[in-house]
Scaffold this motif. Structure first.
Motif, PDB file in Angstrom:
ATOM      1  N   ALA A  52      -9.070 -24.000  -3.342  1.00 23.09           N
ATOM      2  CA  ALA A  52      -7.734 -24.495  -3.016  1.00 23.09           C
ATOM      3  C   ALA A  52      -6.700 -23.934  -3.981  1.00 23.09           C
ATOM      4  O   ALA A  52      -5.601 -23.545  -3.561  1.00 23.09           O
ATOM      5  N   GLU A  53      -7.050 -23.844  -5.232  1.00 24.06           N
ATOM      6  CA  GLU A  53      -6.119 -23.325  -6.239  1.00 24.06           C
ATOM      7  C   GLU A  53      -5.903 -21.824  -6.079  1.00 24.06           C
ATOM      8  O   GLU A  53      -4.776 -21.339  -6.041  1.00 24.06           O
ATOM      9  N   ALA A  54      -6.969 -21.063  -5.951  1.00 24.69           N
ATOM     10  CA  ALA A  54      -6.873 -19.599  -5.919  1.00 24.69           C
ATOM     11  C   ALA A  54      -6.217 -19.080  -4.647  1.00 24.69           C
ATOM     12  O   ALA A  54      -5.539 -18.050  -4.672  1.00 24.69           O
ATOM     13  N   LEU A  55      -6.400 -19.776  -3.532  1.00 21.30           N
ATOM     14  CA  LEU A  55      -5.894 -19.297  -2.246  1.00 21.30           C
ATOM     15  C   LEU A  55      -4.693 -20.087  -1.739  1.00 21.30           C
ATOM     16  O   LEU A  55      -4.289 -19.939  -0.585  1.00 21.30           O
ATOM     17  N   ALA A  56      -4.106 -20.917  -2.598  1.00 18.47           N
ATOM     18  CA  ALA A  56      -2.962 -21.752  -2.212  1.00 18.47           C
ATOM     19  C   ALA A  56      -1.863 -20.915  -1.565  1.00 18.47           C
ATOM     20  O   ALA A  56      -1.661 -19.746  -1.918  1.00 18.47           O
ATOM     21  N   ARG A  57      -1.175 -21.491  -0.622  1.00 20.08           N
ATOM     22  CA  ARG A  57      -0.100 -20.791   0.086  1.00 20.08           C
ATOM     23  C   ARG A  57       1.013 -20.350  -0.860  1.00 20.08           C
ATOM     24  O   ARG A  57       1.750 -19.419  -0.563  1.00 20.08           O
ATOM     25  N   SER A  58       1.159 -21.012  -1.992  1.00 22.29           N
ATOM     26  CA  SER A  58       2.189 -20.634  -2.961  1.00 22.29           C
ATOM     27  C   SER A  58       1.816 -19.364  -3.735  1.00 22.29           C
ATOM     28  O   SER A  58       2.646 -18.799  -4.436  1.00 22.29           O
ATOM     29  N   ARG A  59       0.572 -18.912  -3.595  1.00 24.73           N
ATOM     30  CA  ARG A  59       0.108 -17.705  -4.291  1.00 24.73           C
ATOM     31  C   ARG A  59       0.148 -16.494  -3.355  1.00 24.73           C
ATOM     32  O   ARG A  59      -0.171 -16.601  -2.180  1.00 24.73           O
ATOM     33  N   ALA A  60       0.517 -15.369  -3.947  1.00 21.05           N
ATOM     34  CA  ALA A  60       0.507 -14.112  -3.183  1.00 21.05           C
ATOM     35  C   ALA A  60      -0.940 -13.632  -3.104  1.00 21.05           C
ATOM     36  O   ALA A  60      -1.559 -13.334  -4.122  1.00 21.05           O
ATOM     37  N   VAL A  61      -1.476 -13.625  -1.910  1.00 15.72           N
ATOM     38  CA  VAL A  61      -2.849 -13.178  -1.680  1.00 15.72           C
ATOM     39  C   VAL A  61      -2.827 -12.226  -0.484  1.00 15.72           C
ATOM     40  O   VAL A  61      -2.214 -12.521   0.537  1.00 15.72           O
ATOM     41  N   ARG A  62      -3.477 -11.100  -0.621  1.00 17.18           N
ATOM     42  CA  ARG A  62      -3.578 -10.115   0.458  1.00 17.18           C
ATOM     43  C   ARG A  62      -4.964 -10.212   1.088  1.00 17.18           C
ATOM     44  O   ARG A  62      -5.903 -10.703   0.465  1.00 17.18           O
ATOM     45  N   ALA A  63      -5.080  -9.708   2.314  1.00 15.44           N
ATOM     46  CA  ALA A  63      -6.364  -9.736   3.012  1.00 15.44           C
ATOM     47  C   ALA A  63      -6.628  -8.387   3.667  1.00 15.44           C
ATOM     48  O   ALA A  63      -5.704  -7.654   4.024  1.00 15.44           O
ATOM     49  N   ALA A  64      -7.903  -8.097   3.819  1.00 16.80           N
ATOM     50  CA  ALA A  64      -8.335  -6.912   4.548  1.00 16.80           C
ATOM     51  C   ALA A  64      -9.521  -7.313   5.417  1.00 16.80           C
ATOM     52  O   ALA A  64     -10.377  -8.094   4.996  1.00 16.80           O
ATOM     53  N   VAL A  65      -9.547  -6.790   6.631  1.00 17.24           N
ATOM     54  CA  VAL A  65     -10.668  -7.008   7.543  1.00 17.24           C
ATOM     55  C   VAL A  65     -11.338  -5.657   7.751  1.00 17.24           C
ATOM     56  O   VAL A  65     -10.683  -4.698   8.168  1.00 17.24           O
ATOM     57  N   ASN A  66     -12.606  -5.615   7.405  1.00 17.15           N
ATOM     58  CA  ASN A  66     -13.373  -4.368   7.525  1.00 17.15           C
ATOM     59  C   ASN A  66     -12.671  -3.209   6.822  1.00 17.15           C
ATOM     60  O   ASN A  66     -12.545  -2.111   7.346  1.00 17.15           O
ATOM     61  N   GLN A  67     -12.154  -3.508   5.626  1.00 20.84           N
ATOM     62  CA  GLN A  67     -11.534  -2.548   4.713  1.00 20.84           C
ATOM     63  C   GLN A  67     -10.197  -2.003   5.199  1.00 20.84           C
ATOM     64  O   GLN A  67      -9.766  -0.943   4.763  1.00 20.84           O
ATOM     65  N   LYS A  68      -9.518  -2.733   6.084  1.00 20.60           N
ATOM     66  CA  LYS A  68      -8.171  -2.371   6.530  1.00 20.60           C
ATOM     67  C   LYS A  68      -7.263  -3.568   6.299  1.00 20.60           C
ATOM     68  O   LYS A  68      -7.608  -4.694   6.673  1.00 20.60           O
ATOM     69  N   MET A  69      -6.105  -3.326   5.693  1.00 21.18           N
ATOM     70  CA  MET A  69      -5.155  -4.406   5.450  1.00 21.18           C
ATOM     71  C   MET A  69      -4.934  -5.199   6.728  1.00 21.18           C
ATOM     72  O   MET A  69      -4.853  -4.613   7.815  1.00 21.18           O
ATOM     73  N   ALA A  70      -4.840  -6.528   6.587  1.00 23.25           N
ATOM     74  CA  ALA A  70      -4.732  -7.387   7.765  1.00 23.25           C
ATOM     75  C   ALA A  70      -3.752  -8.529   7.522  1.00 23.25           C
ATOM     76  O   ALA A  70      -3.764  -9.147   6.461  1.00 23.25           O
ATOM     77  N   ALA A  71      -2.932  -8.786   8.521  1.00 20.66           N
ATOM     78  CA  ALA A  71      -2.035  -9.941   8.496  1.00 20.66           C
ATOM     79  C   ALA A  71      -2.841 -11.201   8.786  1.00 20.66           C
ATOM     80  O   ALA A  71      -3.954 -11.137   9.319  1.00 20.66           O
ATOM     81  N   GLU A  72      -2.259 -12.340   8.478  1.00 26.56           N
ATOM     82  CA  GLU A  72      -2.958 -13.604   8.709  1.00 26.56           C
ATOM     83  C   GLU A  72      -3.175 -13.879  10.195  1.00 26.56           C
ATOM     84  O   GLU A  72      -4.007 -14.694  10.559  1.00 26.56           O
ATOM     85  N   SER A  73      -2.467 -13.187  11.064  1.00 27.35           N
ATOM     86  CA  SER A  73      -2.597 -13.399  12.507  1.00 27.35           C
ATOM     87  C   SER A  73      -3.738 -12.603  13.135  1.00 27.35           C
ATOM     88  O   SER A  73      -4.056 -12.799  14.316  1.00 27.35           O
ATOM     89  N   VAL A  74      -4.405 -11.740  12.363  1.00 26.84           N
ATOM     90  CA  VAL A  74      -5.496 -10.925  12.902  1.00 26.84           C
ATOM     91  C   VAL A  74      -6.680 -11.823  13.273  1.00 26.84           C
ATOM     92  O   VAL A  74      -7.113 -12.658  12.479  1.00 26.84           O
ATOM     93  N   VAL A  75      -7.188 -11.636  14.487  1.00 32.82           N
ATOM     94  CA  VAL A  75      -8.318 -12.427  14.971  1.00 32.82           C
ATOM     95  C   VAL A  75      -9.615 -11.806  14.447  1.00 32.82           C
ATOM     96  O   VAL A  75      -9.821 -10.596  14.530  1.00 32.82           O
TER      97      VAL A  75
END
Length: 83
Positions: A44-67
């Motif tokens: 909860a602390e590390a991934l809190a919405r107040s923190r800047a966290v990026r994501a990648a799906v299968n090694q490609k940058m991904a928005a939170e809307s990616v299924v």
């Protein structure tokens, strides 16, 4: 469906290198982040919405809307800085 999780940089220090997460079919990157935050504690602390966290799906940058799909690799990491 089950996705493999990977954490990098400061997130790896707090959450470990790898994990897995089972989600309903049709879940997004944002849903996965919410499910991890619901674990409480370090997640909860590390991934809190107040923190800047990026994501990648299968090694490609991904928005939170990616299924996500069964067997995807979902990575979370802090923004990269430098020059």
């Amino acid at each position: 469906m089950t996705v493999t999780l990977r954490f990098f940089a400061s997130l790896r220090e707090k959450l470990g290198e790898t994990d897995s997460l089972t989600l309903p079919s049709g879940s997004t990157v944002g849903d996965a982040r919410d499910a991890l935050m619901a674990r409480g504690g370090a997640h909860a602390e590390a991934l809190a919405r107040s923190r800047a966290v990026r994501a990648a799906v299968n090694q490609k940058m991904a928005a939170e809307s990616v299924v996500l799909a069964e067997g995807d690799e979902l990575a979370f990491f802090p923004p990269v800085t430098g020059g």
